[in-house]
Motif scaffolding. Sequence first.
Motif, PDB file in Angstrom:
ATOM      1  N   SER A  12      27.131   5.925 -38.477  1.00  0.00           N
ATOM      2  CA  SER A  12      27.729   5.334 -37.283  1.00  0.00           C
ATOM      3  C   SER A  12      29.183   5.792 -37.181  1.00  0.00           C
ATOM      4  N   ALA A  13      29.693   5.804 -35.968  1.00  0.00           N
ATOM      5  CA  ALA A  13      31.076   6.240 -35.739  1.00  0.00           C
ATOM      6  C   ALA A  13      32.052   5.400 -36.562  1.00  0.00           C
ATOM      7  N   LYS A  14      31.797   4.116 -36.650  1.00  0.00           N
ATOM      8  CA  LYS A  14      32.670   3.201 -37.400  1.00  0.00           C
ATOM      9  C   LYS A  14      32.724   3.591 -38.881  1.00  0.00           C
ATOM     10  N   THR A  15      31.566   3.854 -39.469  1.00  0.00           N
ATOM     11  CA  THR A  15      31.502   4.229 -40.885  1.00  0.00           C
ATOM     12  C   THR A  15      32.150   5.584 -41.116  1.00  0.00           C
ATOM     13  N   ILE A  16      31.862   6.532 -40.245  1.00  0.00           N
ATOM     14  CA  ILE A  16      32.436   7.879 -40.381  1.00  0.00           C
ATOM     15  C   ILE A  16      33.958   7.806 -40.299  1.00  0.00           C
ATOM     16  N   ASN A  17      34.480   7.039 -39.325  1.00  0.00           N
ATOM     17  CA  ASN A  17      35.932   6.895 -39.195  1.00  0.00           C
ATOM     18  C   ASN A  17      36.542   6.262 -40.435  1.00  0.00           C
ATOM     19  N   LEU A  18      35.917   5.208 -40.925  1.00  0.00           N
ATOM     20  CA  LEU A  18      36.438   4.521 -42.102  1.00  0.00           C
ATOM     21  C   LEU A  18      36.461   5.442 -43.318  1.00  0.00           C
ATOM     22  N   PHE A  19      35.318   6.063 -43.616  1.00  0.00           N
ATOM     23  CA  PHE A  19      35.234   6.935 -44.797  1.00  0.00           C
ATOM     24  C   PHE A  19      36.169   8.136 -44.689  1.00  0.00           C
ATOM     25  N   SER A  20      36.301   8.672 -43.465  1.00  0.00           N
ATOM     26  CA  SER A  20      37.183   9.828 -43.263  1.00  0.00           C
ATOM     27  C   SER A  20      38.650   9.432 -43.440  1.00  0.00           C
ATOM     28  N   GLU A  21      39.034   8.296 -42.851  1.00  0.00           N
ATOM     29  CA  GLU A  21      40.424   7.837 -42.934  1.00  0.00           C
ATOM     30  C   GLU A  21      40.839   7.533 -44.371  1.00  0.00           C
ATOM     31  N   VAL A  22      39.958   6.922 -45.116  1.00  0.00           N
ATOM     32  CA  VAL A  22      40.270   6.536 -46.490  1.00  0.00           C
ATOM     33  C   VAL A  22      40.136   7.727 -47.434  1.00  0.00           C
ATOM     34  N   GLY A  23      39.449   8.765 -46.990  1.00  0.00           N
ATOM     35  CA  GLY A  23      39.286   9.952 -47.820  1.00  0.00           C
ATOM     36  C   GLY A  23      38.128   9.874 -48.799  1.00  0.00           C
ATOM     37  N   VAL A  24      37.192   8.992 -48.514  1.00  0.00           N
ATOM     38  CA  VAL A  24      36.027   8.856 -49.393  1.00  0.00           C
ATOM     39  C   VAL A  24      35.086  10.042 -49.211  1.00  0.00           C
ATOM     40  N   MET A  25      34.733  10.326 -47.956  1.00  0.00           N
ATOM     41  CA  MET A  25      33.862  11.457 -47.619  1.00  0.00           C
ATOM     42  C   MET A  25      34.250  12.002 -46.260  1.00  0.00           C
ATOM     43  N   THR A  26      33.973  13.267 -46.072  1.00  0.00           N
ATOM     44  CA  THR A  26      34.168  13.862 -44.754  1.00  0.00           C
ATOM     45  C   THR A  26      32.937  13.563 -43.909  1.00  0.00           C
ATOM     46  N   GLU A  27      33.055  13.793 -42.616  1.00  0.00           N
ATOM     47  CA  GLU A  27      31.914  13.570 -41.730  1.00  0.00           C
ATOM     48  C   GLU A  27      30.728  14.434 -42.149  1.00  0.00           C
ATOM     49  N   ARG A  28      30.995  15.648 -42.514  1.00  0.00           N
ATOM     50  CA  ARG A  28      29.924  16.554 -42.954  1.00  0.00           C
ATOM     51  C   ARG A  28      29.227  16.020 -44.209  1.00  0.00           C
ATOM     52  N   GLU A  29      30.006  15.503 -45.147  1.00  0.00           N
ATOM     53  CA  GLU A  29      29.428  14.943 -46.376  1.00  0.00           C
ATOM     54  C   GLU A  29      28.581  13.706 -46.076  1.00  0.00           C
ATOM     55  N   ILE A  30      29.047  12.906 -45.135  1.00  0.00           N
ATOM     56  CA  ILE A  30      28.292  11.708 -44.746  1.00  0.00           C
ATOM     57  C   ILE A  30      26.946  12.095 -44.144  1.00  0.00           C
ATOM     58  N   HIS A  31      26.947  13.091 -43.247  1.00  0.00           N
ATOM     59  CA  HIS A  31      25.692  13.532 -42.632  1.00  0.00           C
ATOM     60  C   HIS A  31      24.755  14.158 -43.669  1.00  0.00           C
ATOM     61  N   ALA A  32      25.323  14.893 -44.619  1.00  0.00           N
ATOM     62  CA  ALA A  32      24.504  15.485 -45.682  1.00  0.00           C
ATOM     63  C   ALA A  32      23.863  14.391 -46.535  1.00  0.00           C
ATOM     64  N   ARG A  33      24.646  13.375 -46.870  1.00  0.00           N
ATOM     65  CA  ARG A  33      24.110  12.262 -47.662  1.00  0.00           C
ATOM     66  C   ARG A  33      23.031  11.520 -46.873  1.00  0.00           C
ATOM     67  N   HIS A  34      23.244  11.344 -45.572  1.00  0.00           N
ATOM     68  CA  HIS A  34      22.256  10.694 -44.715  1.00  0.00           C
ATOM     69  C   HIS A  34      20.933  11.461 -44.747  1.00  0.00           C
ATOM     70  N   GLU A  35      20.994  12.788 -44.667  1.00  0.00           N
ATOM     71  CA  GLU A  35      19.776  13.603 -44.738  1.00  0.00           C
ATOM     72  C   GLU A  35      19.068  13.439 -46.076  1.00  0.00           C
ATOM     73  N   ILE A  36      19.829  13.390 -47.144  1.00  0.00           N
ATOM     74  CA  ILE A  36      19.241  13.196 -48.477  1.00  0.00           C
ATOM     75  C   ILE A  36      18.521  11.850 -48.534  1.00  0.00           C
ATOM     76  N   TYR A  37      19.158  10.805 -48.004  1.00  0.00           N
ATOM     77  CA  TYR A  37      18.534   9.479 -48.007  1.00  0.00           C
ATOM     78  C   TYR A  37      17.266   9.456 -47.148  1.00  0.00           C
ATOM     79  N   LEU A  38      17.283  10.163 -46.017  1.00  0.00           N
ATOM     80  CA  LEU A  38      16.083  10.244 -45.187  1.00  0.00           C
ATOM     81  C   LEU A  38      14.955  10.941 -45.941  1.00  0.00           C
ATOM     82  N   GLU A  39      15.270  12.039 -46.622  1.00  0.00           N
ATOM     83  CA  GLU A  39      14.261  12.745 -47.420  1.00  0.00           C
ATOM     84  C   GLU A  39      13.708  11.852 -48.517  1.00  0.00           C
TER      85      GLU A  39
END
Length: 171
Positions: A12-39
Amino acid sequence: SSDLEALDALVSAKTINLFSEVGVMTEREIHARHEIYLEEYITKVSIESKIIMELAMNQILPAAFKYQSELLDIVSKFGAAGFGANNNKTQEELINRLNEHISGTYTGIRKLEEAVVKADKKLGLRERAIAYAKLVKPIFEEIRNHVDELEYLVDDKYWPLPKYREILFTR
């Protein structure tokens, strides 16, 4: 499905913004992790469906058939001994109930096979996960309801798995 809603919350935009701002993960890393979880989700539900089908076909239905056969022998022996049909009502009712849940289990297995094939044809990862959640998983409960009834009806000596009461009340 609540499983997929939880996974989608990750992108979600909210999660992506939060993780990006805090420096936990980039948007690309979040989407990659999402794909792994879907698999992982697809793999998990696929494995569960195969186990359900295998247990039902190779353990549950054969046990129910054996018990049903025993009851049919009893009805046949009653008839051969000259007892009237009224004396077989209990056995016949039990045979009919067994048959209803044997048929329901087998029909559920066939529906599950078809749903897995249909889900696997979906091209996108998320679409496949949605198909597993909406087409495949609901059939698990349908099969389970019939198997639970068979567990209740089938004589213990034929039932191949521990029964609920054995699991709950065995020390």
